[in-house]
Design an enzyme around this catalytic site. Structure first.
Site, PDB file in Angstrom:
ATOM      1  N   GLY A 154      86.200  42.152  21.003  1.00 37.76           N
ATOM      2  CA  GLY A 154      86.865  43.089  20.222  1.00 37.76           C
ATOM      3  C   GLY A 154      86.516  44.572  20.670  1.00 37.76           C
ATOM      4  O   GLY A 154      87.424  45.414  21.435  1.00 37.76           O
ATOM      5  N   SER A 155      85.252  45.088  20.095  1.00 36.81           N
ATOM      6  CA  SER A 155      84.867  46.291  20.283  1.00 36.81           C
ATOM      7  C   SER A 155      84.889  46.780  22.065  1.00 36.81           C
ATOM      8  O   SER A 155      85.163  47.950  22.517  1.00 36.81           O
ATOM      9  CB  SER A 155      83.659  46.792  19.838  1.00 36.81           C
TER      10      SER A 155
ATOM     11  N   GLY B  20      81.885  38.543  10.219  1.00 37.62           N
ATOM     12  CA  GLY B  20      82.479  39.315   9.398  1.00 37.62           C
ATOM     13  C   GLY B  20      82.654  40.717  10.007  1.00 37.62           C
ATOM     14  O   GLY B  20      83.609  41.527   9.269  1.00 37.62           O
TER      15      GLY B  20
ATOM     16  N   MET C 215      88.027  32.725   8.549  1.00 44.11           N
ATOM     17  CA  MET C 215      86.812  33.013   8.159  1.00 44.11           C
ATOM     18  C   MET C 215      87.092  33.284   6.785  1.00 44.11           C
ATOM     19  O   MET C 215      86.871  34.200   5.835  1.00 44.11           O
ATOM     20  CB  MET C 215      86.025  34.195   8.450  1.00 44.11           C
TER      21      MET C 215
ATOM     22  N   ASP D  90      82.168  34.205  20.542  1.00 39.99           N
ATOM     23  CA  ASP D  90      82.843  35.415  19.722  1.00 39.99           C
ATOM     24  C   ASP D  90      81.700  36.117  19.137  1.00 39.99           C
ATOM     25  O   ASP D  90      80.785  35.512  18.281  1.00 39.99           O
ATOM     26  CB  ASP D  90      83.685  34.673  18.809  1.00 39.99           C
TER      27      ASP D  90
ATOM     28  N   HIS E 254      91.108  32.975  13.935  1.00 39.18           N
ATOM     29  CA  HIS E 254      90.064  32.511  13.562  1.00 39.18           C
ATOM     30  C   HIS E 254      89.849  32.604  11.942  1.00 39.18           C
ATOM     31  O   HIS E 254      89.914  33.922  11.567  1.00 39.18           O
ATOM     32  CB  HIS E 254      88.919  33.407  14.303  1.00 39.18           C
TER      33      HIS E 254
ATOM     34  N   MET F 268      89.842  37.200   7.470  1.00 33.95           N
ATOM     35  CA  MET F 268      88.721  37.124   6.515  1.00 33.95           C
ATOM     36  C   MET F 268      88.912  37.350   4.941  1.00 33.95           C
ATOM     37  O   MET F 268      90.118  38.142   4.649  1.00 33.95           O
ATOM     38  CB  MET F 268      87.740  38.415   6.798  1.00 33.95           C
TER      39      MET F 268
ATOM     40  N   ASP G 181      91.324  37.535  13.739  1.00 30.52           N
ATOM     41  CA  ASP G 181      90.316  37.356  12.738  1.00 30.52           C
ATOM     42  C   ASP G 181      90.666  37.580  11.388  1.00 30.52           C
ATOM     43  O   ASP G 181      90.879  38.355  10.900  1.00 30.52           O
ATOM     44  CB  ASP G 181      88.964  38.485  12.870  1.00 30.52           C
TER      45      ASP G 181
ATOM     46  N   HIS H  35      93.100  37.056  19.845  1.00 30.17           N
ATOM     47  CA  HIS H  35      92.269  36.431  18.706  1.00 30.17           C
ATOM     48  C   HIS H  35      92.458  37.411  17.577  1.00 30.17           C
ATOM     49  O   HIS H  35      92.418  38.570  17.412  1.00 30.17           O
ATOM     50  CB  HIS H  35      90.837  36.497  19.190  1.00 30.17           C
TER      51      HIS H  35
ATOM     52  N   SER I  73      90.084  40.412  20.706  1.00 32.68           N
ATOM     53  CA  SER I  73      90.367  40.457  19.174  1.00 32.68           C
ATOM     54  C   SER I  73      90.493  41.746  18.651  1.00 32.68           C
ATOM     55  O   SER I  73      90.231  42.932  18.846  1.00 32.68           O
ATOM     56  CB  SER I  73      88.701  40.317  18.625  1.00 32.68           C
TER      57      SER I  73
ATOM     58  N   MET J 117      79.748  31.027  17.260  1.00 27.83           N
ATOM     59  CA  MET J 117      79.495  32.598  16.826  1.00 27.83           C
ATOM     60  C   MET J 117      78.238  33.119  17.551  1.00 27.83           C
ATOM     61  O   MET J 117      77.299  32.245  17.486  1.00 27.83           O
ATOM     62  CB  MET J 117      79.468  32.536  15.395  1.00 27.83           C
TER      63      MET J 117
HETATM   64  O1  LIG Z   1      85.003  36.743  14.667  1.00 32.67           O
HETATM   65  C1  LIG Z   1      84.618  38.112  14.679  1.00 32.67           C
HETATM   66  C2  LIG Z   1      83.585  38.946  13.730  1.00 32.67           C
HETATM   67  O2  LIG Z   1      83.285  37.861  12.550  1.00 32.67           O
HETATM   68  C3  LIG Z   1      85.059  39.072  15.824  1.00 32.67           C
HETATM   69  O3  LIG Z   1      85.982  38.053  16.495  1.00 32.67           O
HETATM   70  C4  LIG Z   1      84.064  39.469  16.636  1.00 32.67           C
HETATM   71  O4  LIG Z   1      83.098  40.160  15.933  1.00 32.67           O
HETATM   72  C5  LIG Z   1      84.918  40.379  17.836  1.00 32.67           C
HETATM   73  O5  LIG Z   1      84.053  41.583  17.877  1.00 32.67           O
HETATM   74  P1  LIG Z   1      82.953  42.249  18.659  1.00 32.67           P
HETATM   75  O6  LIG Z   1      83.610  41.729  20.247  1.00 32.67           O
HETATM   76  O7  LIG Z   1      83.212  43.910  18.578  1.00 32.67           O
HETATM   77  O8  LIG Z   1      81.703  41.734  18.414  1.00 32.67           O
HETATM   78 CO   LIG Z   2      86.464  36.185  15.663  1.00 34.50          CO
END
Ligand SMILES: O=C(CO)[C@H](O)[C@H](O)COP(=O)(O)O
Ligand SMILES: [Co+2]
Length: 217
Positions: A196-197, A141, A67, A174, A65, A36, A34, A32, A7, A136
């Protein structure tokens, strides 16, 4: 072995092309993105212009994705920008079936997304239509949140429905994915993991992509 979709929410936005190409070279299966709107979730991120700018710099599948509220307003523009898959939240529109049909009509893979508090019964009529279901595993967010362990049973229940009816959709997860949580998701039936992180907040993001694959090998 699970497919990995890094992500870019946790990438360095000033070096987005570098971070995307790193993911591709490291063996990622998709990217990915995101999106928002500050309404459906309490945060802002990218729009369709980011998708259009990334399209020529990577051959990775672009997994968008959304949101955002009433996503049917924008799916055509995301498809035109180069999305390969568009995910819409069942909670974000009164017309989820229509939103998914619009995505398919645009020639793009369609995904329905469910928040942690939303039961699978909300999407049962949609399962024959979709290419992917996103469970999820955090509240949407923000990146960097903790994985919600209770979601493992939900993944297993969705996989049970998939096997029972012979559906062919992918099951994506995710939020809070790392080398430990990815294994629990994979064992429960997930086929695609967003991270992501765990990937981008590391000194060696390419290794982290491989670590997720090795953990599910
Ligand atoms: O949809 C998402 C947040 O709404 C991101 O894709 C998700 O949070 C990825 O981040 P991490 O892997 O750091 O949790
Ligand atoms: Co996402």
């Amino acid at each position: 072995m699970i497919k990995v979709a890094p992500s870019i929410l946790s990438a360095d936005f000033a070096n987005l092309q570098r971070d995307v190409q790193m993911a591709e070279n490291a063996g990622a299966d998709a990217l990915h993105i995101d999106v928002m709107d500050g309404q459906f979730v309490p945060n802002l991120s990218f729009g369709m212009s980011t998708v259009a700018d990334l399209r020529p710099v990577t051959s990775l599948m672009l997994d968008c994705h959304l949101m955002i509220m009433d996503p049917e307003r924008f799916v055509g523009q995301f498809a035109k920008a180069g999305a390969d898959l568009i995910g819409v939240h069942v909670e974000s529109t009164r017309h989820i079936y229509h939103a998914l049909q619009l995505i398919k009509d645009a020639g793009v893979k369609a995904e329905v997304v469910v928040n942690p508090g939303t039961p699978l019964s909300m999407i049962s009529e949609l399962l024959p239509l979709v290419d992917q279901v996103l469970i999820m595993t955090v509240n949407p967010g923000f990146g960097g949140q903790h994985f919600l362990d209770q979601m493992v049973a939900k993944i297993a229940a969705l996989n049970e429905l998939k096997q029972q009816h012979g559906y062919r959709f992918e099951i994506e997860v995710d939020g809070g994915i790392n080398d430990q949580t990815v294994k629990a998701c994979y064992d429960a039936g997930a086929t695609v993991a967003v991270a992501g992180s765990y990937v981008y907040d590391s000194a060696d993001p390419a290794q982290r992509i491989q670590d997720l694959k090795v953990a599910t090998n």
